[in-house]
Design a protein around this motif. Sequence first.
Motif, short mmCIF file in Angstrom:
data_model
loop_
_atom_site.label_atom_id
_atom_site.label_comp_id
_atom_site.label_asym_id
_atom_site.label_seq_id
_atom_site.Cartn_x
_atom_site.Cartn_y
_atom_site.Cartn_z
N THR A 30 31.44 56.43 75.63
CA THR A 30 31.78 56.98 76.94
C THR A 30 33.29 56.88 77.17
OG1 THR A 30 31.73 54.97 78.33
CG2 THR A 30 29.61 56.03 77.81
N TYR A 31 33.81 57.86 77.90
CA TYR A 31 35.20 57.82 78.36
C TYR A 31 35.19 58.32 79.79
CZ TYR A 31 35.25 62.89 77.82
OH TYR A 31 34.98 64.24 77.96
N PHE A 32 36.30 58.11 80.49
CA PHE A 32 36.36 58.57 81.88
C PHE A 32 37.49 59.57 82.11
CE2 PHE A 32 37.75 57.83 86.39
CZ PHE A 32 36.72 58.57 86.96
N SER A 33 38.71 59.19 81.77
CA SER A 33 39.83 60.08 82.08
C SER A 33 40.50 60.67 80.84
CB SER A 33 40.89 59.32 82.90
OG SER A 33 41.32 58.17 82.22
N LYS A 34 40.37 60.01 79.69
CA LYS A 34 41.07 60.48 78.49
C LYS A 34 40.08 60.75 77.35
CE LYS A 34 43.51 56.77 78.74
NZ LYS A 34 44.40 55.62 78.55
N LEU A 35 39.97 61.99 76.94
CA LEU A 35 39.13 62.33 75.80
C LEU A 35 39.90 62.11 74.51
CD1 LEU A 35 36.64 63.60 74.45
CD2 LEU A 35 37.64 65.84 74.87
N VAL A 36 39.33 61.36 73.60
CA VAL A 36 39.95 61.17 72.28
C VAL A 36 39.00 61.71 71.22
CG1 VAL A 36 41.35 59.16 72.89
CG2 VAL A 36 39.00 58.83 72.12
N ASP A 37 39.57 62.09 70.09
CA ASP A 37 38.76 62.62 68.99
C ASP A 37 38.38 61.47 68.07
OD1 ASP A 37 37.54 64.37 67.20
OD2 ASP A 37 39.38 64.56 66.02
N ILE A 38 37.09 61.17 67.98
CA ILE A 38 36.60 60.13 67.07
C ILE A 38 35.52 60.76 66.20
CG2 ILE A 38 35.63 57.82 66.86
CD1 ILE A 38 36.51 57.26 69.70
N PRO A 39 35.83 61.05 64.94
CA PRO A 39 34.84 61.67 64.05
C PRO A 39 33.55 60.85 63.98
CG PRO A 39 37.02 61.68 63.03
CD PRO A 39 37.13 60.84 64.27
#
Length: 291
Positions: A30-39
């Motif tokens: 889960t994330y709230f404000s920052k989407l990061v790319d995690i393969p």
Amino acid sequence: MKKLLVTGVSGFLGWNLCQLAKQQWQVYGTYFSKLVDIPDTNLTKVDLRDFQELKRLFEQIQPAAVIHTAAQSNPNFCQIHPEESYLINVTASLNIARLCTDYSIPCAFTSTDLVFNGLNPTYRETDPVSPINHYGEQKVIAEQGMLELNPKTVICRMPLMFGIAPPGASSFIQPFIKVLRERKELSLFTDEFRTPVSGQTAASGLLLALEKVEGIIHLGGKERVSRYEFGRLMADVLELPQEKLKSCLQKDVPMAAPRPSDVSLDSSKAFALGYQPLSLREELKKLRGKV
């Protein structure tokens, strides 16, 4: 593979945890404000403060375990914004504990060495808590509340952590490295002591604790160092300019949140279970060319 729900994957610790956990688990983050790319990780935007939203997430994923790393972990922010930080540091944590109880699944919670006042180190799991700032107080309330709701909760007290970080996040060393590379002055405390570990090592400890522990466990490193000592070692290993690295005392730097002087953790309980942090020099060597 079994499903593991990790909260706060856009943060430093959550991101490092996902890199390691996906070798053994099907990871949902889960994330709230920052989407990061995690393969190889399934990412969902969730407001953990909203119990109904969180409940829907559990119904959808049906996780076999949860590791809760999401937090507002800046003590100065928590000191200035106690109500806002309480919602994520306490309310969300209790919501997660309730749902893990409903689903009868294990939950590991990332707490902090700042639950102690720094006057009686080195701290064991059985030592009484004595926080001196709002962040430490919130983590204590969360620890106690989660254990009351679910006695099988694993409370993992984390030390100062460093290492590779995702875009938009950092450990405590990224700002230090930037300042030294720009040949600007960096003043670090000689009178604040911690037992640091890398994010990778911390992640391995969380996965071990989830499997083997109920109750409280300390996941500190094997070396007690001041921030200044750590800075010197970091600059040496990473071959950073050192001429502007200076020493100072806590009282020299006004901050919103009071800081304990020595919250070094005794992590011998975790070491006996197989948690094995490398030396700080070895940990830093692994970061060469990556930070």
